[in-house]
Every structure is written in C-alpha cells, then in structure tokens.
Design a protein around this motif. Structure first.
Motif, PDB file in Angstrom:
ATOM      1  N   ASN A 214     -10.987  50.107 -88.499  1.00 28.00           N
ATOM      2  CA  ASN A 214      -9.831  49.375 -89.019  1.00 28.00           C
ATOM      3  C   ASN A 214      -8.775  49.283 -87.918  1.00 28.00           C
ATOM      4  OD1 ASN A 214      -7.351  48.648 -90.271  1.00 28.00           O
ATOM      5  ND2 ASN A 214      -8.077  49.418 -92.247  1.00 28.00           N
ATOM      6  N   PRO A 215      -8.532  48.084 -87.364  1.00 32.08           N
ATOM      7  CA  PRO A 215      -7.561  47.947 -86.267  1.00 32.08           C
ATOM      8  C   PRO A 215      -6.167  48.438 -86.634  1.00 32.08           C
ATOM      9  CG  PRO A 215      -8.896  45.967 -86.470  1.00 32.08           C
ATOM     10  CD  PRO A 215      -9.196  46.801 -87.667  1.00 32.08           C
ATOM     11  N   ALA A 216      -5.760  48.247 -87.892  1.00 34.78           N
ATOM     12  CA  ALA A 216      -4.425  48.690 -88.313  1.00 34.78           C
ATOM     13  C   ALA A 216      -4.326  50.217 -88.250  1.00 34.78           C
ATOM     14  CB  ALA A 216      -4.130  48.193 -89.721  1.00 34.78           C
ATOM     15  N   HIS A 217      -5.403  50.907 -88.643  1.00 34.07           N
ATOM     16  CA  HIS A 217      -5.406  52.367 -88.573  1.00 34.07           C
ATOM     17  C   HIS A 217      -5.343  52.844 -87.127  1.00 34.07           C
ATOM     18  CE1 HIS A 217      -7.516  52.795 -92.766  1.00 34.07           C
ATOM     19  NE2 HIS A 217      -6.245  52.412 -92.850  1.00 34.07           N
ATOM     20  N   VAL A 218      -6.118  52.223 -86.271  1.00 32.96           N
ATOM     21  CA  VAL A 218      -6.150  52.613 -84.864  1.00 32.96           C
ATOM     22  C   VAL A 218      -4.792  52.378 -84.212  1.00 32.96           C
ATOM     23  CG1 VAL A 218      -7.199  52.136 -82.616  1.00 32.96           C
ATOM     24  CG2 VAL A 218      -8.633  52.212 -84.667  1.00 32.96           C
ATOM     25  N   GLU A 219      -4.144  51.260 -84.542  1.00 31.41           N
ATOM     26  CA  GLU A 219      -2.835  50.965 -83.971  1.00 31.41           C
ATOM     27  C   GLU A 219      -1.782  51.944 -84.483  1.00 31.41           C
ATOM     28  OE1 GLU A 219       0.111  49.594 -81.741  1.00 31.41           O
ATOM     29  OE2 GLU A 219      -2.026  49.050 -81.571  1.00 31.41           O
ATOM     30  N   LEU A 220      -1.858  52.301 -85.749  1.00 24.83           N
ATOM     31  CA  LEU A 220      -0.921  53.289 -86.300  1.00 24.83           C
ATOM     32  C   LEU A 220      -1.094  54.625 -85.587  1.00 24.83           C
ATOM     33  CD1 LEU A 220       1.164  54.196 -88.408  1.00 24.83           C
ATOM     34  CD2 LEU A 220      -0.762  54.667 -89.967  1.00 24.83           C
ATOM     35  N   ALA A 221      -2.338  55.044 -85.389  1.00 20.38           N
ATOM     36  CA  ALA A 221      -2.590  56.307 -84.687  1.00 20.38           C
ATOM     37  C   ALA A 221      -2.072  56.251 -83.258  1.00 20.38           C
ATOM     38  CB  ALA A 221      -4.090  56.612 -84.704  1.00 20.38           C
ATOM     39  N   ARG A 222      -2.207  55.098 -82.614  1.00 20.32           N
ATOM     40  CA  ARG A 222      -1.718  54.947 -81.239  1.00 20.32           C
ATOM     41  C   ARG A 222      -0.199  55.062 -81.186  1.00 20.32           C
ATOM     42  NH1 ARG A 222      -3.867  50.378 -80.310  1.00 20.32           N
ATOM     43  NH2 ARG A 222      -5.788  51.206 -79.399  1.00 20.32           N
ATOM     44  N   ASP A 223       0.469  54.440 -82.146  1.00 23.89           N
ATOM     45  CA  ASP A 223       1.938  54.516 -82.206  1.00 23.89           C
ATOM     46  C   ASP A 223       2.392  55.960 -82.423  1.00 23.89           C
ATOM     47  OD1 ASP A 223       4.661  53.865 -82.495  1.00 23.89           O
ATOM     48  OD2 ASP A 223       4.429  53.584 -84.646  1.00 23.89           O
ATOM     49  N   VAL A 224       1.748  56.652 -83.357  1.00 22.92           N
ATOM     50  CA  VAL A 224       2.113  58.041 -83.644  1.00 22.92           C
ATOM     51  C   VAL A 224       1.809  58.930 -82.443  1.00 22.92           C
ATOM     52  CG1 VAL A 224       1.586  60.035 -85.098  1.00 22.92           C
ATOM     53  CG2 VAL A 224       1.848  57.766 -86.120  1.00 22.92           C
ATOM     54  N   ALA A 225       0.715  58.657 -81.755  1.00 20.40           N
ATOM     55  CA  ALA A 225       0.365  59.452 -80.573  1.00 20.40           C
ATOM     56  C   ALA A 225       1.449  59.354 -79.507  1.00 20.40           C
ATOM     57  CB  ALA A 225      -0.978  58.994 -80.008  1.00 20.40           C
ATOM     58  N   GLU A 226       1.990  58.158 -79.317  1.00 18.19           N
ATOM     59  CA  GLU A 226       3.058  57.988 -78.325  1.00 18.19           C
ATOM     60  C   GLU A 226       4.294  58.800 -78.713  1.00 18.19           C
ATOM     61  OE1 GLU A 226       3.758  53.835 -78.017  1.00 18.19           O
ATOM     62  OE2 GLU A 226       1.869  53.405 -76.952  1.00 18.19           O
ATOM     63  N   ARG A 227       4.642  58.780 -79.995  1.00 15.92           N
ATOM     64  CA  ARG A 227       5.809  59.513 -80.459  1.00 15.92           C
ATOM     65  C   ARG A 227       5.614  61.030 -80.324  1.00 15.92           C
ATOM     66  NH1 ARG A 227       8.934  56.179 -84.438  1.00 15.92           N
ATOM     67  NH2 ARG A 227       7.990  54.103 -84.464  1.00 15.92           N
ATOM     68  N   LEU A 228       4.418  61.490 -80.699  1.00 14.92           N
ATOM     69  CA  LEU A 228       4.154  62.930 -80.629  1.00 14.92           C
ATOM     70  C   LEU A 228       4.022  63.408 -79.189  1.00 14.92           C
ATOM     71  CD1 LEU A 228       1.610  63.397 -83.573  1.00 14.92           C
ATOM     72  CD2 LEU A 228       4.077  63.814 -83.571  1.00 14.92           C
ATOM     73  N   ALA A 229       3.449  62.562 -78.333  1.00 18.84           N
ATOM     74  CA  ALA A 229       3.331  62.928 -76.914  1.00 18.84           C
ATOM     75  C   ALA A 229       4.709  63.059 -76.277  1.00 18.84           C
ATOM     76  CB  ALA A 229       2.489  61.891 -76.172  1.00 18.84           C
ATOM     77  N   GLN A 230       5.613  62.143 -76.605  1.00 17.07           N
ATOM     78  CA  GLN A 230       6.970  62.205 -76.065  1.00 17.07           C
ATOM     79  C   GLN A 230       7.703  63.458 -76.535  1.00 17.07           C
ATOM     80  OE1 GLN A 230       8.853  58.512 -77.151  1.00 17.07           O
ATOM     81  NE2 GLN A 230       7.629  57.293 -75.715  1.00 17.07           N
ATOM     82  N   ALA A 231       7.337  63.940 -77.721  1.00 19.60           N
ATOM     83  CA  ALA A 231       7.957  65.153 -78.257  1.00 19.60           C
ATOM     84  C   ALA A 231       7.265  66.422 -77.761  1.00 19.60           C
ATOM     85  CB  ALA A 231       7.926  65.112 -79.783  1.00 19.60           C
TER      86      ALA A 231
END
Length: 242
Positions: A214-231
């Motif tokens: 599901n592209p929407a799921h993968v994109e959501l995970a990518r967005d969250v990964a960026e936020r968590l990585a920055q933290a």
C-alpha cells in the motif's frame, strides 16, 4: 502477494539470573494468554507432532526457572549467556504460530529478545492481525521484559526499509519506545500514541492492516521515520545502563 508478520521486542546487555528471567517470562505468558485464545498454550518442538504435544511449556516462574537452570547446566553456558526458550502453539502448517525468548544475556553483540510469529492463515490469523490485538501483544512484551524497543510489522516492509541487522532503526506498523530512548516528537493523524505504564510509549501508525504493497502506508511510515530520526529515536540499541 501475501505478507507475513511478526512482533518483536529487543534490548541489549542486561544480565539477569534464571529466576529473574523466569519471573519476566511468567508475566509475559499471563499477559499473552489474555490477548487471544491461540496464545494461551505453548509447546516445545519435537521430532513428531504427537511427541511435541506431550511437552507443554509450564508458564509458572518456578518451572521456568528450573528449565532455565537445567538448560545452562546442560549447555555449559557462562553466567553472561542468558537463557532461551522456543515454543509453538500446537497447530500445524500455516495455522501454527511460534515464540522465541532470549533473556539475561549480557552481550553487546547479541540482542535479548521476545519474538512472536502469528499464523499465516486461518481464523487465528484474522483475529491476531489487527492493530488492537497486536498492540496488546507488544504491550505484554514491554510490560514483562522492559525492552528498549519493539515493533510489529510485516517481513516485507522490514526488508523494504531496513538494510541493517540492528534493531531499532526502522518504522513499522506498531512500535514501542522505552522512555530511556528519549521523548517522541509530535506525530500526524491517524497515528495513535499510547503510554505503557511508566515504561514507554506505544505508537500505532494506522488502525487498518499495514502492508508494504500500500503506497499510502509506505509513505506514512517514511514520514514518521524522518520525524523519529530527527528526534534521535531510530538509533541502534544501546547497552543497558546498570
């Protein structure tokens, strides 16, 4: 393509006695049994199905402590090696689920873990592969073993986003973060964030089944990964502070 899933909790370099690991395992089995009927009993694997079904794993602390002690004596384990347990729920083929535990290992190279693989098909799979049930399973791991990090996701998604063998470096369908890893940043809807007692935080990306197709799921995970990585929350696991 049918995706396969797993739930895992991980922590490094926390030496514990057979008795302490048995207490944690007893707590985990008690909490796990309340998550779904298919998680109420476990067996050691054997050469045949009939033989294996005779060896049900006793889930009380006294029996588990005795098993861990005998294991260490039989295998000649050192004090820092930890104690392991592998179980299977008594079903066959795609209806089977499995469980692995390694607790008390002091190594910085081998992760302690609690790992559950749900059935690949059947009624139990349909019940278990729902966000609320997986959340209860991951919560049980967090409460019993106090890991640093945990995840519930598909094997296919892990392979898509993680090229590292070190746990704690990618985003999955559900995640658990111990407070010792730091504070979570604000996360967008529809993500749910739930406290796990005073130990950490559970993060659920989506209430529907998360899939790598599901592209929407993968994109959501990518967005969250960026936020968590920055933290600073997606770094490799750290040795336990004593």
């Amino acid at each position: 393509m049918r995706e396969t899933y797993y739930v895992g909790a991980y922590w490094l370099a926390r030496r514990e006695s057979a008795e302490a690991c048995a207490q944690r395992a007893e707590s985990f089995f008690r909490l796990l049994a309340s998550c779904d009927p298919s998680l109420a009993k476990w067996f050691r694997k054997g050469r045949t199905l009939k033989a294996a079904l005779k060896h049900r794993i006793a889930s009380d602390a006294a029996s588990l402590s005795e098993m861990f002690t005998q294991q260490a004596q039989k295998e000649g384990r050192l004090a820092d090696d930890g104690f392991s347990l592998r179980g299977w729920n008594g079903e066959i083929h795609e209806a089977a689920s499995s469980l692995s535990i390694l607790c008390g290992d002091a190594s910085v190279w081998v992760s302690n873990l609690c790992l559950y693989h749900p059935p690949e098909e059947g009624p139990a799979q349909q019940r278990v592969l729902q966000a609320p049930v997986l959340a209860r399973i991951l919560r049980a791991m967090a409460v019993a073993f106090e890991p640093e990090w945990g995840v519930a996701t598909s094997d296919e998604h892990r392979q898509l986003v993680s090229d590292s063998s070190k746990a704690g470096t990618f985003v999955g369908w559900l995640m658990y973060f111990s407070h010792r890893r730091g504070s979570l940043p604000p996360l967008p809807a529809p993500i749910q964030v739930e406290p796990v007692e005073d130990k950490g935080t559970l993060v659920i990306l989506t209430p529907e089944r998360f899939t790598a197709s599901n592209p929407a799921h993968v994109e959501l995970a990518r967005d969250v990964a960026e936020r968590l990585a920055q933290a600073g929350l997606l770094t490799p696991l750290r040795p336990w502070e004593t």
